[in-house]
Design a protein around this motif. Sequence first.
Motif, PDB file in Angstrom:
ATOM      1  N   VAL A  73      18.608 -29.403  16.563  1.00 47.28           N
ATOM      2  CA  VAL A  73      18.378 -28.274  17.464  1.00 47.28           C
ATOM      3  C   VAL A  73      17.308 -28.653  18.488  1.00 47.28           C
ATOM      4  CG1 VAL A  73      16.646 -27.239  15.954  1.00 47.28           C
ATOM      5  CG2 VAL A  73      17.873 -25.796  17.576  1.00 47.28           C
ATOM      6  N   ILE A  74      17.491 -28.176  19.721  1.00 43.57           N
ATOM      7  CA  ILE A  74      16.500 -28.345  20.784  1.00 43.57           C
ATOM      8  C   ILE A  74      15.893 -26.979  21.066  1.00 43.57           C
ATOM      9  CG2 ILE A  74      16.048 -29.141  23.138  1.00 43.57           C
ATOM     10  CD1 ILE A  74      17.162 -31.348  21.440  1.00 43.57           C
TER      11      ILE A  74
ATOM     12  N   SER B 252      12.398 -29.151   8.829  1.00 39.63           N
ATOM     13  CA  SER B 252      11.440 -29.022   9.912  1.00 39.63           C
ATOM     14  C   SER B 252      11.686 -27.716  10.627  1.00 39.63           C
ATOM     15  CB  SER B 252      11.587 -30.187  10.892  1.00 39.63           C
ATOM     16  OG  SER B 252      11.325 -31.413  10.254  1.00 39.63           O
ATOM     17  N   CYS B 253      10.600 -27.029  10.994  1.00 35.98           N
ATOM     18  CA  CYS B 253      10.739 -25.694  11.584  1.00 35.98           C
ATOM     19  C   CYS B 253       9.766 -25.532  12.745  1.00 35.98           C
ATOM     20  CB  CYS B 253      10.468 -24.641  10.513  1.00 35.98           C
ATOM     21  SG  CYS B 253      10.624 -22.961  11.091  1.00 35.98           S
TER      22      CYS B 253
ATOM     23  N   TYR C 228      10.893 -29.238  22.037  1.00 38.03           N
ATOM     24  CA  TYR C 228      10.872 -29.848  20.711  1.00 38.03           C
ATOM     25  C   TYR C 228      12.292 -30.296  20.377  1.00 38.03           C
ATOM     26  CZ  TYR C 228       6.205 -28.235  19.228  1.00 38.03           C
ATOM     27  OH  TYR C 228       4.866 -28.033  19.092  1.00 38.03           O
ATOM     28  N   VAL C 229      12.418 -31.517  19.924  1.00 36.13           N
ATOM     29  CA  VAL C 229      13.681 -32.007  19.381  1.00 36.13           C
ATOM     30  C   VAL C 229      13.513 -32.072  17.873  1.00 36.13           C
ATOM     31  CG1 VAL C 229      15.344 -33.899  19.322  1.00 36.13           C
ATOM     32  CG2 VAL C 229      14.124 -33.373  21.453  1.00 36.13           C
ATOM     33  N   VAL C 230      14.280 -31.267  17.143  1.00 37.19           N
ATOM     34  CA  VAL C 230      14.136 -31.200  15.703  1.00 37.19           C
ATOM     35  C   VAL C 230      15.432 -31.719  15.064  1.00 37.19           C
ATOM     36  CG1 VAL C 230      13.451 -29.760  13.758  1.00 37.19           C
ATOM     37  CG2 VAL C 230      12.793 -29.104  16.067  1.00 37.19           C
ATOM     38  N   ASP C 231      15.308 -32.824  14.345  1.00 34.15           N
ATOM     39  CA  ASP C 231      16.494 -33.427  13.704  1.00 34.15           C
ATOM     40  C   ASP C 231      16.148 -33.833  12.276  1.00 34.15           C
ATOM     41  OD1 ASP C 231      14.917 -35.690  13.997  1.00 34.15           O
ATOM     42  OD2 ASP C 231      16.088 -36.486  15.676  1.00 34.15           O
ATOM     43  N   GLN C 232      16.949 -34.687  11.689  1.00 35.50           N
ATOM     44  CA  GLN C 232      16.744 -35.085  10.298  1.00 35.50           C
ATOM     45  C   GLN C 232      15.444 -35.862  10.077  1.00 35.50           C
ATOM     46  OE1 GLN C 232      19.549 -38.082   8.927  1.00 35.50           O
ATOM     47  NE2 GLN C 232      20.023 -38.647  11.039  1.00 35.50           N
ATOM     48  N   TYR C 233      14.844 -36.378  11.151  1.00 34.10           N
ATOM     49  CA  TYR C 233      13.611 -37.145  11.038  1.00 34.10           C
ATOM     50  C   TYR C 233      12.368 -36.296  11.290  1.00 34.10           C
ATOM     51  CZ  TYR C 233      17.068 -40.845  11.461  1.00 34.10           C
ATOM     52  OH  TYR C 233      18.155 -41.653  11.290  1.00 34.10           O
ATOM     53  N   GLY C 234      12.573 -35.018  11.604  1.00 32.63           N
ATOM     54  CA  GLY C 234      11.423 -34.144  11.825  1.00 32.63           C
ATOM     55  C   GLY C 234      11.327 -33.645  13.238  1.00 32.63           C
TER      56      GLY C 234
END
Length: 220
Positions: free
Chosen positions: A17-18, A54-55, A214-220
């Motif tokens: 999610v962006i 990650s949130c 914020y770029v939130v992916d599997q790495y945080g």
Amino acid sequence: EIDLGTTLVAIKYSGGVIVGADTRTSVGGYVSNKKLVASSLSSSSSSSSSSSSSCVLCRSGSAADTQWLAQNAKQQFRIRKLERPGYRPTISEVAHYLRYLMRDAQKDDSSSSSSSSTLQASLICAGYNAIKGEGQIYGITPGGSLWEEDYFCVSGSGSIILLGYLDSLFADNNMNMKEISSQYTEKEAIELVTKLLKLSIARDGSSGGLIRLYVVDQYG
């Protein structure tokens, strides 16, 4: 009382999610702060843990109220981590806790004839759910209503401008948000969120300053 007139955007893409927001804080027609951070990291993940999430919390409304909500949530989940080693809150847990805080404040104010102390906040709680392997987006209204969005969420004073543009974009290109969330790359999603915020800044007097993403992916 300082109101955080701003624009918030969260869009799912194939890898997560962006989320983005502008940085202007306005008091009526007066710009009180051009570089306020309207996004805060409420719950961080550890890249070594496959079950962590990650949130990111995006805030609009009263600056004091939204900052209190973010700080309270961060403190609460920090305590839970100390009490339960290895615990990582999910996006749903964070969103539901924030809704509880807002509704609890309303309950406390219900006995009073004045509603001035009710929390004035509109929130987007978004992040990557490592268990489901996809992004998650929750919207929380000033009244304490909570819902999960399938593909995107916009909020704040510039949101109506963005909804109009997105409707036009999908109609002109014969697309829908489901295609974006499943096919868009990180770069394409960032470009779309950036364009949305630029449009809001150009048309909404309460939005402006910088664009924070914020770029939130599997790495945080």
